[in-house]
Scaffold this motif. Structure first.
Motif, PDB file in Angstrom:
ATOM      1  N   LEU A  75     -11.807   2.124  -2.005  1.00  0.00           N
ATOM      2  CA  LEU A  75     -11.434   0.826  -1.412  1.00  0.00           C
ATOM      3  C   LEU A  75     -10.097   0.727  -0.847  1.00  0.00           C
ATOM      4  O   LEU A  75      -9.184   1.489  -1.602  1.00  0.00           O
ATOM      5  N   LEU A  76      -9.815   0.585   0.368  1.00  0.00           N
ATOM      6  CA  LEU A  76      -8.528   0.880   1.043  1.00  0.00           C
ATOM      7  C   LEU A  76      -8.167  -0.545   1.691  1.00  0.00           C
ATOM      8  O   LEU A  76      -8.794  -1.304   2.350  1.00  0.00           O
ATOM      9  N   ALA A  77      -7.042  -0.973   1.343  1.00  0.00           N
ATOM     10  CA  ALA A  77      -6.350  -2.242   1.594  1.00  0.00           C
ATOM     11  C   ALA A  77      -5.017  -2.083   2.162  1.00  0.00           C
ATOM     12  O   ALA A  77      -4.045  -1.538   1.515  1.00  0.00           O
ATOM     13  N   VAL A 122      -7.177   2.104  -3.282  1.00  0.00           N
ATOM     14  CA  VAL A 122      -5.706   2.274  -2.499  1.00  0.00           C
ATOM     15  C   VAL A 122      -5.257   1.129  -1.909  1.00  0.00           C
ATOM     16  O   VAL A 122      -5.784   0.623  -1.113  1.00  0.00           O
ATOM     17  N   LEU A 123      -4.050   0.596  -2.576  1.00  0.00           N
ATOM     18  CA  LEU A 123      -3.501  -0.936  -1.954  1.00  0.00           C
ATOM     19  C   LEU A 123      -2.236  -0.704  -1.448  1.00  0.00           C
ATOM     20  O   LEU A 123      -1.314   0.100  -2.222  1.00  0.00           O
ATOM     21  N   ASP A 124      -1.984  -1.341  -0.447  1.00  0.00           N
ATOM     22  CA  ASP A 124      -0.537  -1.627   0.068  1.00  0.00           C
ATOM     23  C   ASP A 124       0.071  -2.362  -0.921  1.00  0.00           C
ATOM     24  O   ASP A 124      -0.130  -3.231  -1.283  1.00  0.00           O
ATOM     25  N   LEU A 125       1.539  -2.103  -1.387  1.00  0.00           N
ATOM     26  CA  LEU A 125       2.330  -2.848  -2.106  1.00  0.00           C
ATOM     27  C   LEU A 125       2.510  -4.213  -1.365  1.00  0.00           C
ATOM     28  O   LEU A 125       2.440  -5.143  -2.057  1.00  0.00           O
ATOM     29  N   SER A 131       0.019  -9.434  -3.457  1.00  0.00           N
ATOM     30  CA  SER A 131       0.757  -8.160  -3.341  1.00  0.00           C
ATOM     31  C   SER A 131      -0.388  -7.116  -3.928  1.00  0.00           C
ATOM     32  O   SER A 131      -1.289  -7.454  -4.518  1.00  0.00           O
ATOM     33  N   GLY A 132      -0.191  -5.898  -3.558  1.00  0.00           N
ATOM     34  CA  GLY A 132      -0.942  -4.789  -4.302  1.00  0.00           C
ATOM     35  C   GLY A 132      -0.901  -4.692  -5.582  1.00  0.00           C
ATOM     36  O   GLY A 132      -2.082  -4.473  -6.229  1.00  0.00           O
TER      37      GLY A 132
END
Length: 195
Positions: A75-77, A122-125, A131-132
């Motif tokens: 998962l990509l965010a 995979v999460l952007d902070l 928030s991530g």
């Protein structure tokens, strides 16, 4: 004795080949003939001339290296479309990884995780709504097996980082170094790197 023997022939082995019956009938006969040979039965007497046996591998036997593993589902965010596309290209350049869902904010990431059950998120902070790290806490509450990688433009924290609930973020990657580090981080947290 080999499991399969394939015969190349210059002459028809079955009368149906000369009678214009559909190709699938001829193929069915060929497979039957190969099984009979593998079991030790004698070949048919008629049409046998000109046959040259060739050993063929048994397709049911496993590869000595073992069956290929399915790709890790990721998962990509990230709230920036361009950055998200770039990160996706990096991940999917490796055949061991498959991006199964994308999200533009933390709440969408949590929702997509519940729907797709990724191996790694995979999460952007810094994302809108959550928030991530906040999204990671919610994802890991319902999906404890999902591993978390945080990507950020900010300086990376020193040492392992744990949120208030004691749920570890498994890896941190600087976006400036994502081209070299992101795939390694995802494979690493999933235990897919050789020791």
């Amino acid at each position: 004795m080999p499991d399969w023997i394939f015969f190349e022939t210059k002459e028809p082995l079955w009368p149906s080949q000369a009678s214009g019956r559909p190709q699938r009938e001829r193929l069915r006969g060929s497979r039957h003939f190969c099984r009979r040979m593998a079991e030790g039965s004698p070949p048919p007497a008629a049409g046998n001339a000109g046959c040259r046996p060739t050993l063929m591998p048994n397709p049911s036997k496993s590869d000595p290296a073992g069956p290929a593993k399915p790709p890790l589902r990721v998962l990509l965010a990230d709230d920036h479309d361009g950055m998200r596309r770039s990160l996706r290209r990096m991940l999917e350049a490796d055949r061991r990884l498959l991006v199964c869902a994308e999200a533009k904010n933390g709440e969408e990431a949590v929702r997509q995780a519940a729907e797709t059950r990724p191996d790694v998120a995979v999460l952007d902070l810094s994302m809108p709504l959550l928030s991530g790290v906040e999204a990671a806490r919610l994802i890991r509450t319902t999906l404890p097996e999902t591993r978390i990688v945080i990507v950020t433009l900010h300086p990376l924290p020193e040492g392992p980082t744990t949120d208030a609930e004691g749920l570890d973020v498994h890896a941190w990657v600087s976006k400036q170094e994502a081209a070299e580090q992101l795939v390694l981080a995802v494979l690493g947290v999933a235990g897919q790197l050789p020791e």
